[in-house]
Design an enzyme around this catalytic site. Structure first.
Site, PDB file in Angstrom:
ATOM      1  N   ASN A 158       0.684  -0.928  -0.141  1.00  0.00           N
ATOM      2  CA  ASN A 158       0.352  -0.269   0.063  1.00  0.00           C
ATOM      3  C   ASN A 158       0.390   1.089   0.205  1.00  0.00           C
ATOM      4  OD1 ASN A 158       0.869  -0.389   2.310  1.00  0.00           O
ATOM      5  ND2 ASN A 158      -0.839   0.206   3.457  1.00  0.00           N
ATOM      6  N   CYS A 196      -3.769   0.713  -2.754  1.00  0.00           N
ATOM      7  CA  CYS A 196      -3.431  -0.783  -1.543  1.00  0.00           C
ATOM      8  C   CYS A 196      -2.439  -1.521  -2.385  1.00  0.00           C
ATOM      9  CB  CYS A 196      -5.325  -1.362  -1.499  1.00  0.00           C
ATOM     10  SG  CYS A 196      -6.374  -0.914  -1.330  1.00  0.00           S
ATOM     11  N   GLU A 204      -3.044  -4.850  -2.886  1.00  0.00           N
ATOM     12  CA  GLU A 204      -3.212  -5.454  -4.184  1.00  0.00           C
ATOM     13  C   GLU A 204      -3.216  -5.067  -5.690  1.00  0.00           C
ATOM     14  OE1 GLU A 204      -4.605  -5.087  -1.580  1.00  0.00           O
ATOM     15  OE2 GLU A 204      -6.153  -6.835  -0.055  1.00  0.00           O
ATOM     16  N   CYS A 218     -10.141  -4.778  -0.131  1.00  0.00           N
ATOM     17  CA  CYS A 218     -11.357  -4.500  -0.218  1.00  0.00           C
ATOM     18  C   CYS A 218     -12.323  -4.702  -1.486  1.00  0.00           C
ATOM     19  CB  CYS A 218     -10.984  -2.604   0.040  1.00  0.00           C
ATOM     20  SG  CYS A 218     -10.379  -2.014  -1.354  1.00  0.00           S
TER      21      CYS A 218
HETATM   22  N1  THU Z   1      -5.206  -1.662   2.894  1.00  0.00           N
HETATM   23  C1  THU Z   1      -4.422  -2.336   1.648  1.00  0.00           C
HETATM   24  O1  THU Z   1      -3.396  -2.249   1.009  1.00  0.00           O
HETATM   25  N2  THU Z   1      -4.950  -3.398   1.502  1.00  0.00           N
HETATM   26  C2  THU Z   1      -5.821  -3.983   1.757  1.00  0.00           C
HETATM   27  O2  THU Z   1      -6.252  -5.168   1.909  1.00  0.00           O
HETATM   28  C3  THU Z   1      -7.026  -3.511   2.768  1.00  0.00           C
HETATM   29  C4  THU Z   1      -6.872  -2.029   2.935  1.00  0.00           C
HETATM   30  C5  THU Z   1      -4.662  -0.111   2.874  1.00  0.00           C
HETATM   31  C6  THU Z   1      -4.956   0.730   2.834  1.00  0.00           C
HETATM   32  C7  THU Z   1      -4.623   2.016   3.256  1.00  0.00           C
HETATM   33  O3  THU Z   1      -3.056   1.924   2.984  1.00  0.00           O
HETATM   34  C8  THU Z   1      -3.956   0.932   4.383  1.00  0.00           C
HETATM   35  O4  THU Z   1      -4.216   0.065   4.120  1.00  0.00           O
HETATM   36  C9  THU Z   1      -5.789   0.823   5.978  1.00  0.00           C
HETATM   37  O5  THU Z   1      -6.377   1.328   5.603  1.00  0.00           O
END
Ligand code: THU
Length: 134
Positions: free
Chosen positions: A43, A54, A56, A87
């Site tokens: 992320n 994110c 992913e 998400c």
């Molecule tokens: N986040 C991800 O990178 N992947 C996920 O599956 C859920 C959330 C990140 C987004 C943000 O930078 C942090 O986690 C908090 O939401």
């Protein structure tokens, strides 16, 4: 062929590179593609919060940039008690690259001491995908 443990280990390892100064929630993702290679992502947050990306979607972008188009397996890791799940936006972006076989795309949800297995079709039922437009 990259096994599940290798994929989860890669997601865990790359989470170290997470840029998450605001949430302090480091996430790593690893994607196995149909050519047997793997891409990883973290992320990447931004002072303008909604611009954050994110892990992913970072891993998808790395793969597509390298010419890959078909996802085989995904792992996502965060340092949580149980497990983390992608998400909704990431589910949709992952679906773009496995819409023809989403029931077979294993998604490994990983945390500090647990790994759970599901599929992209389970995570995103009745999905809207490229078939509707191409
Ligand atoms: N986040 C991800 O990178 N992947 C996920 O599956 C859920 C959330 C990140 C987004 C943000 O930078 C942090 O986690 C908090 O939401």
């Amino acid at each position: 062929m990259t096994d599940s443990k290798t994929l989860v280990d890669a997601a865990r390892a790359v989470a170290q590179q997470s840029y998450s100064p605001y949430s302090k929630f480091a996430v790593g993702a690893a994607i196995l593609w149909d050519d047997g290679t793997m891409t990883v992502g973290v992320n990447v947050e931004n002072a303008s919060y909604p611009l954050s990306v994110c892990a992913e979607r970072s891993a998808v972008s790395a793969g597509v940039t390298a010419g890959k188009r078909q996802i085989v397996k995904v792992a996502v890791w965060a340092n949580v008690e149980d497990v983390i799940a992608p998400c909704g936006a990431c589910r949709q972006v992952l679906y773009e690259f496995c819409s023809t076989h989403a029931t077979k795309v294993e998604v490994l949800l990983a945390g500090a001491s647990e790994v759970r297995s599901t599929t992209l079709a389970t995570l995103l039922p009745d999905a809207f995908g490229p078939e509707a437009l191409l």
